[in-house]
Every structure is written in C-alpha cells, then in structure tokens.
Write a protein that holds these residues in place. Structure first.
Motif, short mmCIF file in Angstrom:
data_model
loop_
_atom_site.label_atom_id
_atom_site.label_comp_id
_atom_site.label_asym_id
_atom_site.label_seq_id
_atom_site.Cartn_x
_atom_site.Cartn_y
_atom_site.Cartn_z
N ASP A 53 0.90 -1.09 0.05
CA ASP A 53 0.16 -0.12 0.07
C ASP A 53 0.56 1.16 0.00
OD1 ASP A 53 -1.78 -1.61 -0.05
OD2 ASP A 53 -2.58 -1.44 1.80
N TYR A 54 1.36 1.89 -0.77
CA TYR A 54 1.65 2.68 -1.43
C TYR A 54 1.25 4.30 -1.33
CZ TYR A 54 5.60 -0.49 -1.63
OH TYR A 54 6.41 -1.23 -2.72
N GLY A 55 1.73 5.22 -1.15
CA GLY A 55 1.17 6.98 -1.00
C GLY A 55 2.41 7.05 -1.21
N ASP A 56 2.17 8.33 -2.27
CA ASP A 56 3.47 9.18 -3.15
C ASP A 56 4.30 8.52 -4.00
OD1 ASP A 56 1.51 11.56 -3.57
OD2 ASP A 56 2.42 11.74 -1.49
N ASN A 57 4.25 7.04 -4.09
CA ASN A 57 5.50 6.03 -4.15
C ASN A 57 6.04 5.86 -2.86
OD1 ASN A 57 5.88 4.32 -7.17
ND2 ASN A 57 7.42 5.83 -7.15
N ILE A 58 5.56 5.88 -1.73
CA ILE A 58 6.13 5.60 -0.59
C ILE A 58 5.25 4.48 0.09
CG2 ILE A 58 7.16 6.58 1.57
CD1 ILE A 58 7.15 8.86 0.50
N ARG A 115 -2.34 -22.93 11.46
CA ARG A 115 -3.19 -22.10 10.49
C ARG A 115 -2.19 -20.83 9.70
NH1 ARG A 115 -9.38 -21.96 12.27
NH2 ARG A 115 -9.53 -24.42 13.57
N ARG A 116 -1.74 -20.94 8.93
CA ARG A 116 -1.31 -18.75 8.63
C ARG A 116 -2.12 -17.82 8.37
NH1 ARG A 116 1.85 -22.12 4.02
NH2 ARG A 116 3.11 -23.31 5.51
N TYR A 117 -2.13 -16.56 9.01
CA TYR A 117 -2.63 -15.82 9.17
C TYR A 117 -1.73 -14.36 8.28
CZ TYR A 117 -5.19 -17.95 12.38
OH TYR A 117 -6.15 -18.89 12.98
N ARG A 118 -3.17 -13.15 7.07
CA ARG A 118 -2.21 -12.65 6.35
C ARG A 118 -2.95 -11.81 6.58
NH1 ARG A 118 -1.80 -12.42 -0.12
NH2 ARG A 118 0.63 -10.30 0.09
N GLY A 119 -1.78 -10.13 7.05
CA GLY A 119 -2.47 -9.22 7.37
C GLY A 119 -1.70 -7.21 7.74
N LYS A 120 -2.21 -5.98 7.15
CA LYS A 120 -1.05 -5.03 6.41
C LYS A 120 -1.16 -4.57 8.03
CE LYS A 120 -2.36 -5.86 1.73
NZ LYS A 120 -2.65 -4.46 1.11
N ALA A 121 0.01 -3.60 8.85
CA ALA A 121 -0.38 -2.96 9.71
C ALA A 121 0.81 -1.49 9.04
CB ALA A 121 0.37 -2.91 10.77
N TYR A 122 0.27 0.12 9.05
CA TYR A 122 0.86 1.16 8.69
C TYR A 122 2.31 0.91 9.31
CZ TYR A 122 -3.36 3.17 7.14
OH TYR A 122 -4.27 3.65 7.00
N THR A 123 3.43 1.25 8.54
CA THR A 123 5.05 1.56 8.95
C THR A 123 5.08 2.20 9.77
OG1 THR A 123 5.62 3.00 7.27
CG2 THR A 123 5.61 0.23 6.60
N GLU A 124 5.92 2.44 11.01
CA GLU A 124 6.15 3.14 11.64
C GLU A 124 5.82 5.06 11.59
OE1 GLU A 124 9.28 2.06 14.31
OE2 GLU A 124 8.75 -0.18 14.55
N GLU A 125 6.49 4.99 10.64
CA GLU A 125 6.65 6.64 10.10
C GLU A 125 4.88 7.02 10.11
OE1 GLU A 125 8.02 4.06 8.44
OE2 GLU A 125 9.78 4.39 9.04
N PHE A 126 4.39 6.13 8.97
CA PHE A 126 2.65 6.30 9.37
C PHE A 126 1.81 5.49 10.89
CE2 PHE A 126 5.23 6.73 4.79
CZ PHE A 126 4.16 7.85 5.24
N GLU A 127 1.93 5.61 11.26
CA GLU A 127 0.73 4.60 12.21
C GLU A 127 0.33 5.93 13.14
OE1 GLU A 127 3.20 3.32 15.77
OE2 GLU A 127 3.89 1.17 14.23
N ILE A 128 -1.47 5.39 13.06
CA ILE A 128 -1.87 6.19 13.43
C ILE A 128 -2.78 5.48 14.90
CG2 ILE A 128 -2.70 7.93 11.29
CD1 ILE A 128 -5.04 6.07 10.18
#
Length: 128
Positions: A53-58, A115-128
């Motif tokens: 998940d990129y924003g402004d190529n970051i 079981r296998r689980y997949r998830g996403k989390a904001y990077t430290e720079e973008f944590e909200i």
C-alpha cells in the motif's frame, strides 16, 4: 511496530487462551516431541514484512504472514484454542490465509492445528 508482540498480547487478552497456555506461547520455538504437559501455541513468521500500500510512491503499510500452531494432547482443546486464535487474529486485522495443517500423531498422542494468517499494518512512519 513489533507485530509478534502485538499477536502475543492479543492472544493473552483472550481469557481461555490465557488460562490454557500462559507460559507456553512461544516465538519460533516448537515443543519437544512427546513432552506436551499442556497446550503450546507457536507464533512463527513465514518471512519478513513486505512493503505494501503505497502513497506518493512511498510504502505506508507492511504486509505480514504468520503461521500459528496449536499443540495439545486433547482434540477438543486444540480446536477451541485454534478457534480463539483465529478470532484474536481477526480482531487485530489478520485474515486466514491459504495453507495449514490439522493432524494427529498417533505415536505421541499430540493434536496439531496450524493456520496461516495474513495482515497489514501501517509502517512506523505512518502509524495512526
């Protein structure tokens, strides 16, 4: 973000899991064969986090893939713990991912549900 600790603390927030497996929730460390005095839960990353998940190529999120194994000598306890693990993982943003194992080892009397689980989390720079 230390995702393994997020998962670990999430598992301990469930009273049933906490009551059954306190002190036996491990990272990477599988129980010795035949030495299961109580349930074991093993949190095992299947690779390093991937940029997503990129924003402004970051990259603004990391994509995680974990396998969580439940080992016990009681089939019903294994199933209940696995069900609770899945509920906890959903609550922290992880969905069930393809793959997994449901097996019984006749020689040791151990039931294993992995079981296998997949998830996403904001990077430290973008944590909200």
């Amino acid at each position: 973000m230390d995702m393994m600790m997020v998962i670990y603390n999430g598992l301990l927030s469930d009273e049933y899991i906490k009551g059954q497996a306190t002190g036996r929730i491990k990272f990477y460390e599988y129980p010795p064969t035949g030495d299961i005095s109580g349930p074991y839960i093993v949190i095992d990353p299947l690779g390093p986090p991937q940029s997503a998940d990129y924003g402004d190529n970051i990259p603004i999120k990391d994509d995680y893939l974990y396998q969580i194994d439940v080992w016990t000598k009681n089939r019903l306890v294994t199933k209940e713990l696995s069900k609770r693990v899945q509920k906890v993982m959903r609550s922290i943003g992880f969905g069930y991912f393809a793959g997994g194992v449901d097996e019984y080892d006749k020689d040791t009397g151990i039931y294993r549900d992995a079981r296998r689980y997949r998830g996403k989390a904001y990077t430290e720079e973008f944590e909200i």
